[in-house]
Design a protein around this motif. Structure first.
Motif, mmCIF file in Angstrom:
data_model
loop_
_atom_site.group_PDB
_atom_site.id
_atom_site.type_symbol
_atom_site.label_atom_id
_atom_site.label_comp_id
_atom_site.label_asym_id
_atom_site.label_seq_id
_atom_site.Cartn_x
_atom_site.Cartn_y
_atom_site.Cartn_z
ATOM 1 N N GLY A 112 0.792 -1.217 0.000
ATOM 2 C CA GLY A 112 0.000 0.000 0.000
ATOM 3 C C GLY A 112 0.826 1.270 0.000
ATOM 4 N N ALA A 113 2.122 1.166 0.283
ATOM 5 C CA ALA A 113 2.979 2.352 0.336
ATOM 6 C C ALA A 113 3.619 2.605 -1.028
ATOM 7 C CB ALA A 113 4.055 2.177 1.388
ATOM 8 N N THR A 114 3.763 3.870 -1.349
ATOM 9 C CA THR A 114 4.485 4.260 -2.559
ATOM 10 C C THR A 114 5.963 4.459 -2.219
ATOM 11 O OG1 THR A 114 4.175 6.618 -2.206
ATOM 12 C CG2 THR A 114 2.419 5.440 -3.383
ATOM 13 N N ALA A 115 6.767 4.610 -3.248
ATOM 14 C CA ALA A 115 8.197 4.842 -3.019
ATOM 15 C C ALA A 115 8.422 6.100 -2.199
ATOM 16 C CB ALA A 115 8.928 4.936 -4.358
ATOM 17 N N ASP A 116 7.604 7.136 -2.412
ATOM 18 C CA ASP A 116 7.747 8.387 -1.661
ATOM 19 C C ASP A 116 7.416 8.210 -0.190
ATOM 20 O OD1 ASP A 116 8.540 9.787 -3.896
ATOM 21 O OD2 ASP A 116 6.491 10.397 -4.417
ATOM 22 N N GLU A 117 6.674 7.168 0.126
ATOM 23 C CA GLU A 117 6.275 6.933 1.520
ATOM 24 C C GLU A 117 7.224 5.983 2.238
ATOM 25 O OE1 GLU A 117 1.445 7.460 1.046
ATOM 26 O OE2 GLU A 117 2.374 5.528 0.515
ATOM 27 N N LEU A 118 8.270 5.546 1.561
ATOM 28 C CA LEU A 118 9.235 4.622 2.150
ATOM 29 C C LEU A 118 10.564 5.323 2.415
ATOM 30 C CD1 LEU A 118 8.682 1.475 -0.108
ATOM 31 C CD2 LEU A 118 7.650 1.972 2.126
ATOM 32 N N ASP A 119 11.340 4.715 3.310
ATOM 33 C CA ASP A 119 12.687 5.207 3.599
ATOM 34 C C ASP A 119 13.539 4.022 4.031
ATOM 35 O OD1 ASP A 119 14.795 6.896 3.854
ATOM 36 O OD2 ASP A 119 14.021 8.012 5.581
ATOM 37 N N ILE A 120 14.855 4.239 4.029
ATOM 38 C CA ILE A 120 15.782 3.225 4.527
ATOM 39 C C ILE A 120 16.387 3.765 5.811
ATOM 40 C CG2 ILE A 120 17.820 1.842 4.039
ATOM 41 C CD1 ILE A 120 17.276 2.286 1.056
ATOM 42 N N VAL A 121 16.164 3.072 6.909
ATOM 43 C CA VAL A 121 16.625 3.519 8.220
ATOM 44 C C VAL A 121 17.252 2.340 8.944
ATOM 45 C CG1 VAL A 121 15.988 4.563 10.415
ATOM 46 C CG2 VAL A 121 14.794 5.250 8.312
ATOM 47 N N ASP A 122 18.472 2.489 9.378
ATOM 48 C CA ASP A 122 19.153 1.457 10.181
ATOM 49 C C ASP A 122 19.054 0.069 9.553
ATOM 50 O OD1 ASP A 122 19.881 3.361 12.028
ATOM 51 O OD2 ASP A 122 18.108 3.039 13.266
ATOM 52 N N GLY A 123 19.268 -0.007 8.251
ATOM 53 C CA GLY A 123 19.284 -1.304 7.596
ATOM 54 C C GLY A 123 17.925 -1.906 7.365
ATOM 55 N N LYS A 124 16.895 -1.080 7.397
ATOM 56 C CA LYS A 124 15.541 -1.561 7.147
ATOM 57 C C LYS A 124 14.844 -0.614 6.179
ATOM 58 C CE LYS A 124 14.712 -1.297 11.550
ATOM 59 N NZ LYS A 124 14.091 -1.339 12.888
ATOM 60 N N VAL A 125 13.968 -1.191 5.333
ATOM 61 C CA VAL A 125 13.091 -0.373 4.502
ATOM 62 C C VAL A 125 11.797 -0.219 5.286
ATOM 63 C CG1 VAL A 125 11.879 -0.175 2.304
ATOM 64 C CG2 VAL A 125 14.137 -1.269 2.401
ATOM 65 N N VAL A 126 11.464 1.020 5.649
ATOM 66 C CA VAL A 126 10.336 1.282 6.549
ATOM 67 C C VAL A 126 9.308 2.182 5.877
ATOM 68 C CG1 VAL A 126 11.875 1.086 8.553
ATOM 69 C CG2 VAL A 126 11.341 3.348 7.613
ATOM 70 N N VAL A 127 8.085 2.107 6.378
ATOM 71 C CA VAL A 127 7.057 3.069 6.014
ATOM 72 C C VAL A 127 7.263 4.286 6.914
ATOM 73 C CG1 VAL A 127 4.599 3.526 5.868
ATOM 74 C CG2 VAL A 127 5.481 1.242 5.338
ATOM 75 N N LYS A 128 7.465 5.444 6.320
ATOM 76 C CA LYS A 128 7.790 6.635 7.101
ATOM 77 C C LYS A 128 6.751 6.915 8.177
ATOM 78 C CE LYS A 128 10.064 9.028 3.219
ATOM 79 N NZ LYS A 128 9.964 10.202 2.315
ATOM 80 N N ALA A 129 5.494 6.767 7.820
ATOM 81 C CA ALA A 129 4.429 7.102 8.768
ATOM 82 C C ALA A 129 4.282 6.069 9.873
ATOM 83 C CB ALA A 129 3.106 7.258 8.016
ATOM 84 N N ASP A 130 4.792 4.870 9.652
ATOM 85 C CA ASP A 130 4.662 3.803 10.646
ATOM 86 C C ASP A 130 5.897 2.913 10.567
ATOM 87 O OD1 ASP A 130 3.970 1.850 12.400
ATOM 88 O OD2 ASP A 130 2.257 1.080 11.253
ATOM 89 N N PRO A 131 7.000 3.304 11.249
ATOM 90 C CA PRO A 131 8.254 2.543 11.157
ATOM 91 C C PRO A 131 8.159 1.108 11.638
ATOM 92 C CG PRO A 131 8.632 4.735 12.071
ATOM 93 C CD PRO A 131 7.149 4.544 12.022
ATOM 94 N N SER A 132 7.049 0.764 12.332
ATOM 95 C CA SER A 132 6.893 -0.639 12.737
ATOM 96 C C SER A 132 6.621 -1.530 11.528
ATOM 97 C CB SER A 132 5.766 -0.775 13.760
ATOM 98 O OG SER A 132 4.496 -0.467 13.174
ATOM 99 N N ARG A 133 6.226 -0.926 10.425
ATOM 100 C CA ARG A 133 6.033 -1.666 9.183
ATOM 101 C C ARG A 133 7.343 -1.582 8.389
ATOM 102 N NH1 ARG A 133 1.170 0.987 6.210
ATOM 103 N NH2 ARG A 133 1.752 -0.612 4.662
ATOM 104 N N PHE A 134 8.042 -2.687 8.320
ATOM 105 C CA PHE A 134 9.342 -2.671 7.654
ATOM 106 C C PHE A 134 9.692 -4.047 7.137
ATOM 107 C CE2 PHE A 134 10.369 -4.020 11.934
ATOM 108 C CZ PHE A 134 11.323 -5.023 11.741
#
Length: 807
Positions: A603-625
C-alpha cells in the motif's frame, strides 16, 4: 559555497560520516605485508630488465658497444634507444605524452634513463651487463645553478626555440620547453625565450595607483631550495602476454605494478579494456605523484620482444630520487600604508623549469595561484623568469600548492616588525571578505580558525629577538593562513549496485596509499541508511571507478559524486521495493503454490518509504518494515558521473573565499649551537565537514612532517663542476624521522562552507609551506635563514660560524 545543489548536502544528522576509528579496507593487507606492490610480484620463468642511466648532468649517447655484455651467460638482449620496437608505443595520456621519444638518446639530468635497456635471467646479471657496456657519451653543457643560467651567453641546453603548436624531432607534438610552450601559448605577447630563459609578465589592476597609496615600500627576498622525494615502494612492473578470446593468441597483456594506470597501458599498447589484465591494488607513491615511470610502462614491450616471456623491471629508491619542489627565488616589493595595509604587490620570481617534460606545476602554472588574490589589494605585478636546468625532473605535481604562497605570509611578519603590530592583526587587515576583493567583512572560517589557534598557542607575539626561555634559548612564534583547494575541476564516476540483498561498490581500488575508498564507502552508507560494514567493496581492475581523488582535496569533489550516486540508488531501491510490495497477492507463490504473505510495505508508494538502520520502513509507521536484505528481488544499479560544484579556489583563485586554515609554530633556538627545536606546531583547518577523521588527521601529520623536513633538514647538493648529485640517497639526504617530528596539535572546524560533499573541502596541499618555521626562527633571532635552517646556517646568520674563512 556550501553543498546546496545536491541531495542531502545540508544534512545535519550523521551516523557514519565523520565517525572515528572505522577500519581501513586494506589496512590489514598493508600492515601484515600481504599487500603486493610492483617490487613484490614474481612470475615463473620471469626475466629481468634494467635501464641504463646517465652518469652526467647532461649528455648524449653517441654509441653503445654491447658485445661484452651479450657475451655474459644469461644476458639475452640489449635494446637501444633507436630500436624500431619503441615506435609501436603510443603516448601515455596520464603523463601528457611529454616523454621525449620514449627512451631518449639525450639525458638531461644525472640518473635519467637513456640509451638502452638490458634483459637478462637475473637482476644481478642485468647489473653486470650494464657495467660491461661500452658507452660513448658526449658530455653537453649543463645548468645546475639557475642564477648562472640567466647568462645570455651561456650555451642553450634545450632544442631550438619553438612557438606553441610547433613540433620538433626532439619531442614530437610538443615544444622543447614545457614552461616555454605553456607561456607562449597562453601569453603570446610575452618576450620570446632567449638562451635558457623564458619570461612571463602579468599585471592586475593599476600598480601605479597602488604605489601612490603607499606610505612606505617593503623589499625582501623569499628563497626556496630544491626539495627531493622518493617513492616508498619503488616503481616496478612485471608483464607478459597471453591469449585473447577475441583477438587471438598472444594479444592480451598481463601486467602488475601499475595500479590506476591500466588506462595508460591500454593507450600506450593500443589495447581495449578486455586485453589488459591487472589485478594488484597497490602502488606506493609520493604525495600527488600521478606519473608512471618507464619501469612501469615498458615491461609488456620487452616481454613481446622475448616471445611473451614475463619480464620484470624495477627501480631502486635511489633511482626515483625525484624533484618534489623546484628551486625558486622571489624578490618582493610591497607598497604598504602606515596602518599595515598592502596597496601594491610586485613579485619578481626566478624559478627552475626543470628537465624537459617536467610538470609546469612548480614553475609557471602557479602564476595565478598566489596568496596575493586573498588580499584586498588588487594592484599586482608578477614577473616570472624561468630557467631551463639539468637539476632534475618533476613528474606531475609537488606538495606545495600554491608554491609562492609564503611570499605574502612572510610579509605579515615584516610589516608587524616595522609597525609594532601583531602579524595576526596585519593579516586580518589585509584579507578580503568571502564574496570578492571588495568585500570588507571577515571570512567566518578565517576568524573562527584565528580564535582557536590563538588559544591553543597561548599566542603572545613579541618583536624579533626579544624573548628568551628560562633555559636561555631564544623564543620565536609564527603564523600563516591559506585557503583550502579542492579538485572540483576533475570529473569523477561512481557505480553502486544492489544485488542479492547487498549494496556492492565496485572499484579499481586504492593506488598510492590514501584511503579514498573508505571515505566513499562511508558516504554511500550514510545516504543509504546503512552501516559502513554493510557496503561490500568489490575490488576489480575491470571497473570504471578508481580513486582519482588525490587525497583530501579530491575526496571532497569525488565524494559529492558518490553522494549523488547513492541517492540515485536509494530511489531506485525504494521504487523497486514498492513495486514488489504492491503486486497482486497471487503474483508470488511458494514452492507448493501457496500465495506469499502480504508485504509489510503493501500500500505504500516509493515516496512513503525510507531506509533507516538497515531496514526499509514506512515513514508514517516505522513498525512496518522489511530488512534491507529483502527489500527487493531485483538487481538495481545506479551510475553517476561528472563534476562536483565548482570551488571558490577554481572560480576565483582567492578572489572568492570560503574555507580557510591557519598554521602556527613555536620554536626555541640555541644561539650557541644553532639547534632549532619545534616546541609546538598547531593546525586549525576548516575542512567544512570531516568525512573520515583518521585519514584527515594523518594527512595533516604527514604534510607537517614534510614541511618540517624541507625547512630544517633537507638539502639537495650537486657538484658545481660536474652537476652530479652528492647526496642522492636517503643516507646523505636527511629527512625527518619519528625522533625528529613534534606532535601536531589540531583542532578541526566544520563550518560546512566548502563545495564538496556536505560542504567539505580539502586541506593538505595548502598546509604545506616553505617558511612558517623559518619565520618563527626569524622571530626568535632577528635574522633570516634560508631553508634548510641547519645549525651551521643559523650560526652563520647570527655571525657566529666561520665557513670558508669568512663569517
Amino acid at each position: 559555497m556550501p553543498d546546496t545543489t545536491g541531495a542531502n548536502g545540508l544534512r545535519e544528522d550523521f551516523r557514519v560520516v565523520g565517525k572515528a576509528n572505522l577500519p581501513g579496507l586494506t589496512s590489514y593487507a598493508m600492515a601484515t605485508g600481504v599487500a603486493k606492490y610492483g617490487t613484490d610480484f614474481t612470475v615463473p620463468g620471469m626475466l629481468f630488465a634494467k635501464i641504463l642511466r646517465c652518469p652526467h648532468a647532461h649528455a648524449r649517447v653517441l654509441s653503445i658497444d654491447e658485445t661484452a655484455a651479450l657475451a655474459i651467460p644469461g644476458v639475452l638482449d640489449v635494446v637501444k634507444w633507436d630500436d624500431p620496437i619503441f615506435d609501436e608505443l603510443g603516448a601515455n595520456p596520464i603523463n601528457g605524452g611529454n616523454r621525449p621519444k620514449y627512451l631518449p638518446q639525450e639525458a638531461h639530468y644525472e640518473g635519467q634513463e637513456a640509451g638502452c635497456i638490458v634483459i637478462a635471467e637475473s637482476e644481478a646479471l642485468c647489473e653486470e651487463a650494464l657495467k660491461a657496456l661500452k658507452v660513448e657519451w658526449e658530455i653537453l653543457p649543463f645548468i645546475t645553478d639557475i642564477q648562472k643560467g640567466q647568462d645570455p651567453d651561456y650555451p642553450q641546453i634545450r632544442g631550438p626555440e619553438l612557438l606553441a603548436g610547433e613540433e620538433s624531432e626532439y619531442r614530437p607534438g610538443m615544444a622543447t620547453s614545457d614552461g616555454y610552450q605553456l607561456m607562449s601559448k597562453h601569453y603570446p605577447t610575452d618576450p620570446r625565450r632567449e638562451g635558457n630563459v623564458t619570461w612571463n609578465i602579468k599585471v592586475d589592476g593599476d600598480p601605479d595607483e597602488g604605489w601612490k597609496k603607499a606610505d612606505f615600500t617593503l623589499e625582501y627576498d623569499v628563497n626556496i631550495p630544491t626539495c627531493i622525494s622518493t617513492i616508498p615502494n619503488p616503481p616496478a612492473s612485471v608483464a607478459y602476454w597471453g591469449d585473447s578470446m577475441y583477438k587471438g593468441p598472444g594479444q592480451k597483456i598481463y601486467i602488475e605494478g601499475a595500479p590506476h594506470r591500466r588506462e595508460s597501458i591500454m593507450a600506450m599498447y593500443h589495447k581495449s579494456s578486455d586485453e589488459v589484465v591487472q589485478e594488484g591494488l597497490f602502488q606506493g607513491g609520493k604525495y600527488c605523484d600521478w606519473g608512471l615511470r618507464i619501469s612501469q610502462e615498458v615491461t609488456p614491450l620487452l616481454s613481446k620482444r622475448m616471445g611473451g616471456r614475463p619480464v620484470r623491471c624495477c627501480n631502486t629508491r635511489e633511482e626515483t630520487f625525484d624533484l618534489n619542489r623546484n628551486e625558486r627565488h622571489m624578490h618582493m616589493r610591497l607598497g604598504v600604508t602606515k596602518d599595515g595595509v598592502i596597496t601594491a604587490v610586485e613579485d619578481n620570481t626566478l624559478v627552475d623549469n626543470g628537465a624537459p617534460g617536467s610538470s609546469t606545476m612548480g614553475s609557471v602554472s602557479d602564476r595565478d595561484w598566489g596568496g596575493y588574490y586573498t588580499l584586498k589589494c588588487k594592484d599586482i605585478t608578477q614577473r616570472f623568469k624561468v630557467v631551463d636546468s639539468n637539476i632534475g625532473y618533476m613528474h606531475t605535481c609537488a606538495q606545495f600548492v600554491p608554491y609562492n604562497w609564503d611570499s605574502i605570509t612572510v610579509a605579515f611578519d615584516l610589516i608587524a616588525e616595522k609597525l609594532g603590530l601583531d602579524p595576526v592583526e596585519v593579516a586580518r587587515r589585509n584579507l578580503h571578505g568571502p564574496s570578492s576583493q571588495d568585500d570588507p567583512n571577515p571570512v567566518p572560517s578565517f576568524e573562527a580558525s584565528l580564535e582557536i589557534g590563538k588559544k591553543l598557542m597561548d599566542w603572545q607575539w613579541h618583536p624579533a629577538g626579544t624573548k628568551r626561555l628560562p633555559d636561555g634559548r631564544l623564543h620565536g612564534v609564527s603564523f600563516r593562513y591559506a585557503i583550502c583547494p579542492r579538485h572540483s575541476f576533475m570529473d569523477y564516476f561512481c557505480k553502486l549496485e544492489y544485488r542479492d540483498g547487498v549494496v556492492h561498490f565496485p572499484t579499481q581500488g586504492p593506488i598510492a596509499g590514501w584511503f579514498s575508498t573508505e571515505c566513499f564507502t562511508m558516504i554511500a552508507a550514510e545516504e543509504l541508511g546503512l552501516n559502513y560494514e554493510d557496503i561490500s567493496v568489490d575490488y576489480d581492475y575491470r571497473e570504471k571507478h578508481s580513486d582519482q581523488a588525490g587525497g583530501s582535496d579530491g575526496v571532497t569533489g569525488h565524494g559529492w559524486i558518490v553522494k549523488e550516486c547513492a541517492n540515485k540508488l536509494k530511489r531506485k531501491i525504494l521504487e523497486s521495493a514498492a513495486r514488489e510490495a504492491n503486486r497482486p497477492d497471487d503474483a508470488y507463490r511458494g514452492v507448493f503454490s501457496f500465495p506469499a504473505p502480504p508485504s509489510p510495505l503493501k500500500g505504500a508508494t516509493a515516496d512513503e518509504l525510507d531506509i533507516v538502520d538497515g531496514k526499509v520502513v514506512v515513514k508514517a509507521d516505522p513498525s512496518r518494515f522489511v530488512p534491507f536484505s529483502r527489500a527487493t528481488k531485483e538487481n538495481v544499479t545506479a551510475e553517476y558521473g561528472g563534476y562536483s560544484p565548482k570551488s571558490a579556489w577554481v572560480t576565483g583563485f582567492g578572489r572568492i573565499l570560503d574555507t580557510m586554515n591557519t598554521s602556527w609554530c613555536e620554536v626555541a633556538v640555541d644561539d650557541e649551537t644553532g639547534e632549532v627545536e619545534i616546541l609546538k606546531y598547531c593546525v586549525v583547518p576548516d575542512v567544512g565537514k570531516i568525512i573520515r577523521r583518521t585519514s584527515l588527521e594523518s594527512q595533516i601529520d604527514q604534510v607537517v612532517f614534510f614541511t618540517q623536513g624541507c625547512q630544517l633538514l633537507e638539502e639537495f647538493i650537486q657538484d658545481p663542476e660536474t652537476g652530479v648529485k652528492l647526496n642522492g640517497n636517503f643516507l646523505d639526504y636527511r629527512v625527518p624521522t619519528t625522533l625528529d617530528v613534534p606532535e601536531v596539535t589540531k583542532e578541526i572546524l566544520e563550518l560546512r562552507s566548502g563545495n564538496g560533499a556536505y560542504g567539505a573541502s580539502g586541506i593538505s596541499h595548502n598546509l604545506a609551506n616553505s617558511h612558517l618555521i623559518i619565520t618563527a626562527i626569524h622571530n626568535a633571532t632577528g635574522v633570516w635563514v634560508d631553508p634548510p635552517a641547519t645549525p651551521d646556517r643559523v650560526l652563520k646568520a647570527l655571525g657566529k660560524c666561520e665557513i670558508g674563512g669568512s663569517k
